[in-house]
Design a protein around this motif. Structure first.
Motif, short mmCIF file in Angstrom:
data_model
loop_
_atom_site.label_atom_id
_atom_site.label_comp_id
_atom_site.label_asym_id
_atom_site.label_seq_id
_atom_site.Cartn_x
_atom_site.Cartn_y
_atom_site.Cartn_z
N GLU A 83 1.61 -47.45 69.22
CA GLU A 83 1.46 -48.76 68.57
C GLU A 83 1.16 -49.79 69.65
N VAL A 84 0.11 -50.56 69.44
CA VAL A 84 -0.28 -51.62 70.37
C VAL A 84 -0.06 -52.95 69.66
N HIS A 85 0.84 -53.77 70.18
CA HIS A 85 1.16 -55.07 69.60
C HIS A 85 0.50 -56.16 70.43
N ALA A 86 -0.30 -57.01 69.79
CA ALA A 86 -0.96 -58.11 70.49
C ALA A 86 -1.13 -59.28 69.54
N ASP A 87 -0.60 -60.42 69.93
CA ASP A 87 -0.78 -61.67 69.19
C ASP A 87 -0.44 -61.54 67.71
N ALA B 144 -2.81 -81.86 88.67
CA ALA B 144 -2.89 -81.46 87.26
C ALA B 144 -3.52 -80.08 87.14
N ALA B 145 -4.54 -79.81 87.93
CA ALA B 145 -5.19 -78.50 87.91
C ALA B 145 -4.23 -77.42 88.39
N GLN B 146 -3.44 -77.75 89.41
CA GLN B 146 -2.47 -76.78 89.91
C GLN B 146 -1.41 -76.48 88.85
N ARG B 147 -0.91 -77.51 88.16
CA ARG B 147 0.07 -77.29 87.10
C ARG B 147 -0.52 -76.42 85.99
N ARG B 148 -1.78 -76.71 85.62
CA ARG B 148 -2.45 -75.94 84.58
C ARG B 148 -2.59 -74.48 85.01
N HIS B 149 -2.95 -74.25 86.28
CA HIS B 149 -3.08 -72.88 86.80
C HIS B 149 -1.73 -72.16 86.75
N LEU B 150 -0.66 -72.84 87.14
CA LEU B 150 0.67 -72.23 87.10
C LEU B 150 1.09 -71.91 85.67
N ALA B 151 0.75 -72.79 84.73
CA ALA B 151 1.08 -72.54 83.33
C ALA B 151 0.30 -71.33 82.80
N GLU B 152 -1.00 -71.23 83.16
CA GLU B 152 -1.79 -70.08 82.74
C GLU B 152 -1.25 -68.80 83.36
N ALA B 153 -0.82 -68.84 84.61
CA ALA B 153 -0.25 -67.66 85.27
C ALA B 153 1.05 -67.24 84.58
N ALA B 154 1.85 -68.20 84.15
CA ALA B 154 3.10 -67.88 83.46
C ALA B 154 2.81 -67.19 82.13
N VAL B 155 1.79 -67.66 81.40
CA VAL B 155 1.42 -67.03 80.14
C VAL B 155 0.89 -65.62 80.40
N ALA B 156 0.05 -65.45 81.43
CA ALA B 156 -0.50 -64.13 81.76
C ALA B 156 0.61 -63.17 82.14
N GLN C 113 -9.12 -49.06 74.67
CA GLN C 113 -8.90 -50.43 75.14
C GLN C 113 -8.94 -50.42 76.66
N LYS C 114 -9.58 -51.41 77.24
CA LYS C 114 -9.71 -51.50 78.70
C LYS C 114 -9.37 -52.92 79.12
N ASP C 115 -8.42 -53.05 80.03
CA ASP C 115 -7.99 -54.35 80.55
C ASP C 115 -7.59 -55.32 79.44
N ALA C 116 -6.90 -54.82 78.44
CA ALA C 116 -6.45 -55.67 77.33
C ALA C 116 -5.13 -56.34 77.71
N ALA C 117 -4.94 -57.55 77.25
CA ALA C 117 -3.67 -58.28 77.43
C ALA C 117 -2.90 -58.15 76.12
N VAL C 118 -1.83 -57.38 76.12
CA VAL C 118 -1.06 -57.13 74.91
C VAL C 118 0.39 -57.53 75.11
N ASP C 119 1.14 -57.62 74.01
CA ASP C 119 2.54 -58.01 74.08
C ASP C 119 3.46 -56.82 74.34
N MET C 120 3.15 -55.67 73.72
CA MET C 120 4.02 -54.51 73.83
C MET C 120 3.25 -53.28 73.39
N VAL C 121 3.65 -52.12 73.94
CA VAL C 121 3.10 -50.84 73.52
C VAL C 121 4.26 -49.89 73.26
N LEU C 122 4.22 -49.18 72.14
CA LEU C 122 5.19 -48.13 71.85
C LEU C 122 4.47 -46.80 71.98
N VAL C 123 5.06 -45.87 72.75
CA VAL C 123 4.44 -44.57 72.94
C VAL C 123 5.41 -43.46 72.55
N PRO C 124 4.88 -42.34 72.01
CA PRO C 124 5.73 -41.22 71.64
C PRO C 124 6.00 -40.32 72.86
#
Length: 168
Positions: A86-90, A22-34, A50-61
């Motif tokens: 533009e920094v898109h997160a959650d 169960a712990a291994q499955r949970r770890h794999l699920a968290e890795a997939a989300v990351a 921002q430093k080491d931020a987990a974001v969905d997308m960044v648009l740059v000019p």
């Protein structure tokens, strides 16, 4: 009937494997989300926005046009022109005006290194309008190539700010 047998067999296998599985499955699920997030650094000469931020997308000019960066983007180096990052997160979106810089897209992360940046909301429309007028006057009064180049950089930056404010 076969489906019920498969469901029971799957449940039995999960319970027999115990907490370690169960712990291994949970770890794999968290890795997939990351893996669905972009690891992002937004850097300035004096520090980090921002430093080491987990974001969905960044648009740059980018100098070639607006570039969207998603997780697992191909490694790239792009020169930035004056415009909006533009920094898109959650579901939220943060907008920053950048004067210039570079975007470095690596396999595991993306770094936007800007010479100067400010939250778009902090730009003063009256000051931007005055900046455009001052840059145009400096361009008209320029006596040599260096003065013309400096005036052109100012004009390009203030014009981009005005455009960014108009679209905000």
């Amino acid at each position: 009937m076969l489906r019920q047998v498969a469901i029971r067999a799957s449940a039995a296998a999960r319970s027999a494997a115990g907490p370690a599985a169960a712990a291994q499955r949970r770890h794999l699920a968290e890795a997939a989300v990351a893996a669905d997030k972009l690891h992002f650094n937004f850097l300035l000469p004096g520090g980090a926005i921002q430093k080491d931020a987990a974001v969905d997308m960044v648009l740059v000019p980018a100098s070639s046009g607006v570039m969207g960066i998603l997780p697992r983007h191909a490694p790239t180096v792009a020169q930035l022109r004056p415009g909006v990052v533009e920094v898109h997160a959650d579901g939220a979106k943060e907008k920053y005006f950048v004067s210039s810089g570079f975007a470095f897209v690596h396999k595991e992360r993306t770094d936007v290194c800007a010479v100067a940046a400010a939250p778009l909301a902090d730009l003063d429309a009256a000051a931007v309008t005055q900046g455009v007028a001052d840059a145009q006057a400096a361009m008209a009064a320029a006596k040599n190539d260096t003065e013309k180049a400096e005036a052109q950089i100012g004009l390009d930056t203030y014009t981009a700010m005005r455009s960014a404010l108009a679209m905000a």
